[in-house]
Design a protein around this motif. Structure first.
Motif, PDB file in Angstrom:
ATOM      1  N   ALA A  16       4.089  17.639   2.995  1.00  0.00           N
ATOM      2  CA  ALA A  16       4.416  16.218   2.869  1.00  0.00           C
ATOM      3  C   ALA A  16       5.280  15.742   4.032  1.00  0.00           C
ATOM      4  O   ALA A  16       5.056  14.659   4.589  1.00  0.00           O
ATOM      5  CB  ALA A  16       5.133  15.972   1.542  1.00  0.00           C
ATOM      6  N   LEU A  17       6.265  16.533   4.418  1.00  0.00           N
ATOM      7  CA  LEU A  17       7.128  16.160   5.537  1.00  0.00           C
ATOM      8  C   LEU A  17       6.326  16.068   6.842  1.00  0.00           C
ATOM      9  O   LEU A  17       6.569  15.182   7.674  1.00  0.00           O
ATOM     10  CB  LEU A  17       8.255  17.177   5.687  1.00  0.00           C
ATOM     11  CG  LEU A  17       9.356  17.116   4.629  1.00  0.00           C
ATOM     12  CD1 LEU A  17      10.209  18.375   4.668  1.00  0.00           C
ATOM     13  CD2 LEU A  17      10.228  15.876   4.819  1.00  0.00           C
ATOM     14  N   PHE A  18       5.357  16.956   7.007  1.00  0.00           N
ATOM     15  CA  PHE A  18       4.513  16.928   8.203  1.00  0.00           C
ATOM     16  C   PHE A  18       3.665  15.648   8.235  1.00  0.00           C
ATOM     17  O   PHE A  18       3.512  15.021   9.282  1.00  0.00           O
ATOM     18  CB  PHE A  18       3.618  18.167   8.220  1.00  0.00           C
ATOM     19  CG  PHE A  18       2.817  18.321   9.487  1.00  0.00           C
ATOM     20  CD1 PHE A  18       3.436  18.646  10.685  1.00  0.00           C
ATOM     21  CD2 PHE A  18       1.446  18.126   9.484  1.00  0.00           C
ATOM     22  CE1 PHE A  18       2.705  18.778  11.866  1.00  0.00           C
ATOM     23  CE2 PHE A  18       0.705  18.262  10.642  1.00  0.00           C
ATOM     24  CZ  PHE A  18       1.338  18.581  11.840  1.00  0.00           C
ATOM     25  N   VAL A  19       3.134  15.254   7.092  1.00  0.00           N
ATOM     26  CA  VAL A  19       2.338  14.011   7.013  1.00  0.00           C
ATOM     27  C   VAL A  19       3.213  12.789   7.315  1.00  0.00           C
ATOM     28  O   VAL A  19       2.779  11.859   8.005  1.00  0.00           O
ATOM     29  CB  VAL A  19       1.687  13.878   5.620  1.00  0.00           C
ATOM     30  CG1 VAL A  19       1.032  12.513   5.449  1.00  0.00           C
ATOM     31  CG2 VAL A  19       0.648  14.979   5.418  1.00  0.00           C
ATOM     32  N   ILE A  20       4.447  12.793   6.828  1.00  0.00           N
ATOM     33  CA  ILE A  20       5.375  11.693   7.128  1.00  0.00           C
ATOM     34  C   ILE A  20       5.583  11.587   8.631  1.00  0.00           C
ATOM     35  O   ILE A  20       5.572  10.480   9.203  1.00  0.00           O
ATOM     36  CB  ILE A  20       6.724  11.916   6.412  1.00  0.00           C
ATOM     37  CG1 ILE A  20       6.565  11.774   4.897  1.00  0.00           C
ATOM     38  CG2 ILE A  20       7.776  10.919   6.920  1.00  0.00           C
ATOM     39  CD1 ILE A  20       7.780  12.224   4.113  1.00  0.00           C
ATOM     40  N   ALA A  21       5.772  12.720   9.287  1.00  0.00           N
ATOM     41  CA  ALA A  21       5.993  12.717  10.734  1.00  0.00           C
ATOM     42  C   ALA A  21       4.785  12.161  11.476  1.00  0.00           C
ATOM     43  O   ALA A  21       4.923  11.378  12.428  1.00  0.00           O
ATOM     44  CB  ALA A  21       6.309  14.137  11.212  1.00  0.00           C
ATOM     45  N   ILE A  22       3.570  12.548  11.060  1.00  0.00           N
ATOM     46  CA  ILE A  22       2.360  12.038  11.699  1.00  0.00           C
ATOM     47  C   ILE A  22       2.254  10.526  11.530  1.00  0.00           C
ATOM     48  O   ILE A  22       1.959   9.783  12.479  1.00  0.00           O
ATOM     49  CB  ILE A  22       1.109  12.725  11.106  1.00  0.00           C
ATOM     50  CG1 ILE A  22       1.087  14.208  11.491  1.00  0.00           C
ATOM     51  CG2 ILE A  22      -0.162  12.035  11.582  1.00  0.00           C
ATOM     52  CD1 ILE A  22      -0.033  14.980  10.837  1.00  0.00           C
ATOM     53  N   GLY A  23       2.513  10.045  10.328  1.00  0.00           N
ATOM     54  CA  GLY A  23       2.435   8.604  10.076  1.00  0.00           C
ATOM     55  C   GLY A  23       3.457   7.822  10.872  1.00  0.00           C
ATOM     56  O   GLY A  23       3.152   6.766  11.440  1.00  0.00           O
ATOM     57  N   ALA A  24       4.695   8.329  10.925  1.00  0.00           N
ATOM     58  CA  ALA A  24       5.756   7.631  11.660  1.00  0.00           C
ATOM     59  C   ALA A  24       5.431   7.592  13.150  1.00  0.00           C
ATOM     60  O   ALA A  24       5.571   6.546  13.808  1.00  0.00           O
ATOM     61  CB  ALA A  24       7.096   8.322  11.427  1.00  0.00           C
ATOM     62  N   VAL A  41      -0.835   4.194   4.219  1.00  0.00           N
ATOM     63  CA  VAL A  41      -1.532   5.351   3.662  1.00  0.00           C
ATOM     64  C   VAL A  41      -0.802   6.668   3.941  1.00  0.00           C
ATOM     65  O   VAL A  41      -0.448   7.406   3.022  1.00  0.00           O
ATOM     66  CB  VAL A  41      -2.981   5.413   4.198  1.00  0.00           C
ATOM     67  CG1 VAL A  41      -3.675   6.666   3.673  1.00  0.00           C
ATOM     68  CG2 VAL A  41      -3.759   4.165   3.777  1.00  0.00           C
ATOM     69  N   LEU A  42      -0.570   6.982   5.227  1.00  0.00           N
ATOM     70  CA  LEU A  42       0.024   8.284   5.559  1.00  0.00           C
ATOM     71  C   LEU A  42       1.464   8.400   5.063  1.00  0.00           C
ATOM     72  O   LEU A  42       1.841   9.394   4.417  1.00  0.00           O
ATOM     73  CB  LEU A  42      -0.040   8.518   7.067  1.00  0.00           C
ATOM     74  CG  LEU A  42      -1.450   8.718   7.651  1.00  0.00           C
ATOM     75  CD1 LEU A  42      -1.376   8.869   9.167  1.00  0.00           C
ATOM     76  CD2 LEU A  42      -2.119   9.929   7.025  1.00  0.00           C
ATOM     77  N   ILE A  43       2.274   7.397   5.382  1.00  0.00           N
ATOM     78  CA  ILE A  43       3.669   7.448   4.937  1.00  0.00           C
ATOM     79  C   ILE A  43       3.744   7.370   3.419  1.00  0.00           C
ATOM     80  O   ILE A  43       4.555   8.055   2.783  1.00  0.00           O
ATOM     81  CB  ILE A  43       4.484   6.304   5.569  1.00  0.00           C
ATOM     82  CG1 ILE A  43       4.499   6.435   7.093  1.00  0.00           C
ATOM     83  CG2 ILE A  43       5.910   6.307   5.036  1.00  0.00           C
ATOM     84  CD1 ILE A  43       5.170   7.669   7.604  1.00  0.00           C
ATOM     85  N   GLY A  44       2.892   6.548   2.810  1.00  0.00           N
ATOM     86  CA  GLY A  44       2.887   6.437   1.352  1.00  0.00           C
ATOM     87  C   GLY A  44       2.538   7.755   0.682  1.00  0.00           C
ATOM     88  O   GLY A  44       3.189   8.178  -0.288  1.00  0.00           O
ATOM     89  N   ALA A  45       1.507   8.450   1.213  1.00  0.00           N
ATOM     90  CA  ALA A  45       1.099   9.733   0.640  1.00  0.00           C
ATOM     91  C   ALA A  45       2.179  10.797   0.850  1.00  0.00           C
ATOM     92  O   ALA A  45       2.505  11.572  -0.066  1.00  0.00           O
ATOM     93  CB  ALA A  45      -0.213  10.194   1.264  1.00  0.00           C
ATOM     94  N   GLY A  46       2.741  10.834   2.056  1.00  0.00           N
ATOM     95  CA  GLY A  46       3.759  11.840   2.352  1.00  0.00           C
ATOM     96  C   GLY A  46       5.022  11.666   1.544  1.00  0.00           C
ATOM     97  O   GLY A  46       5.521  12.618   0.917  1.00  0.00           O
ATOM     98  N   THR A  47       5.551  10.448   1.536  1.00  0.00           N
ATOM     99  CA  THR A  47       6.779  10.210   0.772  1.00  0.00           C
ATOM    100  C   THR A  47       6.516  10.288  -0.727  1.00  0.00           C
ATOM    101  O   THR A  47       7.407  10.669  -1.490  1.00  0.00           O
ATOM    102  CB  THR A  47       7.387   8.839   1.124  1.00  0.00           C
ATOM    103  OG1 THR A  47       6.397   7.819   0.953  1.00  0.00           O
ATOM    104  CG2 THR A  47       7.904   8.816   2.542  1.00  0.00           C
ATOM    105  N   VAL A 104       0.845  -1.196   0.000  1.00  0.00           N
ATOM    106  CA  VAL A 104       0.000   0.000   0.000  1.00  0.00           C
ATOM    107  C   VAL A 104       0.884   1.251   0.000  1.00  0.00           C
ATOM    108  O   VAL A 104       0.638   2.217  -0.743  1.00  0.00           O
ATOM    109  CB  VAL A 104      -0.949   0.009   1.219  1.00  0.00           C
ATOM    110  CG1 VAL A 104      -1.668   1.352   1.332  1.00  0.00           C
ATOM    111  CG2 VAL A 104      -1.959  -1.116   1.111  1.00  0.00           C
ATOM    112  N   ASN A 105       1.915   1.223   0.821  1.00  0.00           N
ATOM    113  CA  ASN A 105       2.869   2.332   0.884  1.00  0.00           C
ATOM    114  C   ASN A 105       3.479   2.592  -0.486  1.00  0.00           C
ATOM    115  O   ASN A 105       3.526   3.736  -0.961  1.00  0.00           O
ATOM    116  CB  ASN A 105       3.956   1.988   1.908  1.00  0.00           C
ATOM    117  CG  ASN A 105       5.039   3.045   2.021  1.00  0.00           C
ATOM    118  OD1 ASN A 105       5.793   3.267   1.083  1.00  0.00           O
ATOM    119  ND2 ASN A 105       5.132   3.682   3.176  1.00  0.00           N
ATOM    120  N   LEU A 106       3.925   1.543  -1.140  1.00  0.00           N
ATOM    121  CA  LEU A 106       4.602   1.689  -2.423  1.00  0.00           C
ATOM    122  C   LEU A 106       3.658   2.179  -3.511  1.00  0.00           C
ATOM    123  O   LEU A 106       4.034   2.983  -4.363  1.00  0.00           O
ATOM    124  CB  LEU A 106       5.233   0.352  -2.830  1.00  0.00           C
ATOM    125  CG  LEU A 106       6.398  -0.126  -1.945  1.00  0.00           C
ATOM    126  CD1 LEU A 106       6.805  -1.542  -2.324  1.00  0.00           C
ATOM    127  CD2 LEU A 106       7.583   0.816  -2.062  1.00  0.00           C
TER     128      LEU A 106
END
Length: 426
Positions: free
Chosen positions: A87-95, A113-119, A59-61
């Motif tokens: 995008a960096l903020f979304v990555i932080a939330i997902g992590a 979902v969150l990390i996939g969208a952010g990255t 899903v991430n990929l």
């Protein structure tokens, strides 16, 4: 006798933008390096199968790829700075969110979902947009350097994540990634600018007398991304590049990036040792990708892609015989050889997209990159199923080798673009 002294040439603002973009890509790469070293800890704590965890990776990929063209279109409308900071903020939330997981669907939500969208919003289309907008001269080299940022992030984060996961637990590793992503947001907001005209200049290497003008913002980002796809999909070039890059994703992020560490662990190699080897791939990838960018400015990109994919197929065909409980010289040779080739494919692929589709090239590359991630997602899940059903990854490695040869043939079949394909503004 007086000697006339000339002031030292001022560094072009484009290089500062490229440096800030490198740091941002470096931070976003942190969680990209996590799946391979967190599969075993998650399996041990929650009892989730390799296939279940691999589905979250898939899903991430997929989202990592599918967000790329829309992110490129959003950057046309809202600017590079706003999109990358968000995008960096979304990555932080997902992590950070993974710390509170208790069920596999939460892994899919946070990790997928969150990390996939952010990255995905900080993916290769971001690098392509910065290089295309700020550079005329040295564009290939800059694309290579920014692409290498992902490998450098892997180099920095992978051993750190592996050691934290073993010594302090995988939750600590996730929090470190979240903090790193947040720390880069101020860098992006302070240093990155959307267009050369924003600082009263032109792109680096632009012809003398080039107009200092900011392009009119595009409206309807989703419509723009889809209209570009509609036009590009009518061309043979797009599909050949998409097939080749889908196989690129399958043979890198999907297979090696996700399953190299657990595959080595299957043969008795300590997880931290295997993670260190994968990090070394990142070391050599930095060299290989920057050199590939330099070559792309001088050699036909189609030929480069054909060679890269053929060499990758050869190295993957040899890999099943190289796994042991310790690192042998043959494995060192694979790491060197494969590392130089890891994402060396990006600069020539970006160049072919820009040459074939002009100003819409970064968005087209976003769609090609989406295919890259679809291939990666398929390989991540398929390899997990192969491991669960057969007890080893051997079939996955050989299949990937055959696919790489197919990608080589597809790349050589791309026709030279005489002029860019006209793409509607919206």
């Amino acid at each position: 006798m007086t000697v006339e002294t000339r002031p030292a040439p001022k560094l072009h603002r484009a290089w500062l933008i490229a440096g800030a973009a490198f740091v941002a890509l470096l931070a976003s790469a942190g969680f990209r390096s996590a799946p391979g070293v967190l599969i075993d800890p998650l399996h041990q704590e929650f009892g989730w199968s390799t296939a279940t965890i691999s589905s979250a990776v898939s899903v991430n990929l997929v989202l990592y790829g599918l967000f790329a063209p829309f992110a490129a279109a959003l950057m046309e409308r809202f600017g590079i700075r706003r999109v990358s900071a968000t995008a960096l903020f979304v990555i932080a939330i997902g992590a950070a969110g993974t710390v509170f997981m208790t069920a596999s669907w939460q892994l899919i939500l946070c990790w997928g979902v969150l990390i996939g969208a952010g990255t995905g919003s900080m993916a290769m289309s971001f690098a392509a947009t910065v290089a295309a907008r700020w550079f005329v001269r040295s564009r290939g080299v800059v694309t290579g350097v920014l692409t290498a940022a992902g490998a450098t992030g892997q180099l920095i984060f992978l051993p750190l994540i592996a050691n934290l996961a073993v010594g302090s637990g995988w939750r600590t590793a996730s929090l470190v990634i979240a903090i790193a992503a947040l720390a880069v947001v101020p860098v992006v907001l302070l240093l990155i600018r959307d267009h050369p005209a924003d600082v009263g200049t032109t792109a680096y290497g632009a012809p003398a007398g080039a107009e200092v003008a900011r392009p009119a913002p595009k409206t309807g980002s989703a419509r723009r991304a889809l209209s570009v796809l509609k036009t590009a999909a009518r061309t043979r070039t797009f599909w050949l590049l998409a097939v080749g890059f889908a196989i690129c994703g399958a043979t890198t992020n999907g297979l090696v990036g996700t399953h190299f560490v657990p595959a080595a662990h299957d043969h008795g190699m300590p997880q931290t040792t295997a993670a260190g080897l994968l990090a070394l791939v990142g070391v050599f990838d930095v060299v290989g990708t920057i050199f590939s960018g330099w070559l792309t400015d001088r050699v036909d990109p189609r030929i480069l892609l054909g060679i890269y994919y053929a060499l990758r197929g050869l190295s993957l065909a040899m890999l099943p015989q190289l796994f042991t409980d310790s690192v042998q010289p043959s494995m060192w040779a694979f790491i060197l050889f494969y590392g130089l080739d890891w994402v060396a494919t990006v600069p020539p692929t970006v160049a072919l997209c820009v040459r074939a589709f002009g100003e819409a090239g970064p968005i087209v590359f976003g769609w090609v990159f989406a295919c890259h991630q679809l291939g990666a997602a398929f390989a991540a899940s398929a390899a997990g199923l192969v491991r669960d059903q057969l007890g080893n990854y051997t079939l996955a490695w050989y299949s990937a080798a055959v696919l790489a040869i197919i990608a080589s043939v597809a790349s050589l079949a791309v026709k030279r673009a005489k002029k860019p394909v006209p793409v509607p503004a919206n």
